[in-house]
Write an enzyme that holds these catalytic residues in place. Structure first.
Site, mmCIF file in Angstrom:
data_model
loop_
_atom_site.group_PDB
_atom_site.id
_atom_site.type_symbol
_atom_site.label_atom_id
_atom_site.label_comp_id
_atom_site.label_asym_id
_atom_site.label_seq_id
_atom_site.Cartn_x
_atom_site.Cartn_y
_atom_site.Cartn_z
ATOM 1 N N TYR A 36 0.866 -1.345 -0.006
ATOM 2 C CA TYR A 36 0.147 -0.038 0.118
ATOM 3 C C TYR A 36 0.965 1.030 -0.115
ATOM 4 O O TYR A 36 0.816 2.128 -0.739
ATOM 5 C CB TYR A 36 -0.836 -0.082 1.270
ATOM 6 N N LYS A 85 1.222 4.176 -2.879
ATOM 7 C CA LYS A 85 0.629 5.246 -2.588
ATOM 8 C C LYS A 85 1.734 6.385 -2.843
ATOM 9 O O LYS A 85 1.460 7.621 -3.339
ATOM 10 C CB LYS A 85 0.031 5.369 -1.282
#
Length: 161
Positions: free
Chosen positions: A143, A147
């Site tokens: 993640y 991101k």
């Protein structure tokens, strides 16, 4: 568009926690809101929100969703700490690239992107940190990795205009 004129606004991830809060505030201000999400949300329907179901990784679907919008809130992301890199890369990076391209193609002058504090988390206690904090050398999960890539691409796109 003049000040006070009603806007057509797309919110990616409009059915999620943050997206739904944004949608509700925009509706209260009298804006026309369209939600782009993977699923259908009866709560958004009851608010009168048009819903487009789709995958951020599908360029053509994103292009069609952004067409005619005055403003885009890009809130959607694959979150969490478990899962393979590609599960995160497609929605978080490819999806963000598709949103950037669609906004440029359709001359959307304002794109508001929601990142994550995890992109600057180094594993140490952090206090008083803002967007000027450097990116750490290592991301702690997929993640965060994706991101960070997406945030860097948004930053670069903003600099290019």
């Amino acid at each position: 568009m003049t000040e006070g004129q009603k806007k057509d606004i797309l919110v990616t991830g409009g059915g999620g926690f943050l997206g739904k809060a944004i949608v509700k505030q925009l509706i209260e201000k009298g804006e026309t809101v369209v939600s782009f999400s993977r699923g259908f949300y009866p709560g958004l329907q009851s608010l009168g929100v048009k819903q487009i179901q789709g995958d951020l990784g599908d360029r053509d679907t994103v292009m069609n969703a952004v067409k005619g919008m005055d403003l885009v809130f890009h809130v959607a992301a694959k979150a969490g700490v478990w899962g393979g890199y590609n599960e995160y890369f497609k929605p978080n990076v490819i999806g963000t690239r598709n949103i950037i391209e669609a906004c440029r193609t359709h001359q959307v002058s304002r794109l508001i992107y929601t990142s994550s504090p995890s992109v600057v988390f180094s594993g140490q206690d952090m206090e008083g940190v803002d967007e000027s904090a450097p990116y750490p050398d290592k991301s702690h999960n997929n993640y965060t990795k994706t991101k960070t890539i997406a945030e860097k691409e948004i930053t670069q796109a903003a600099k290019q205009g």
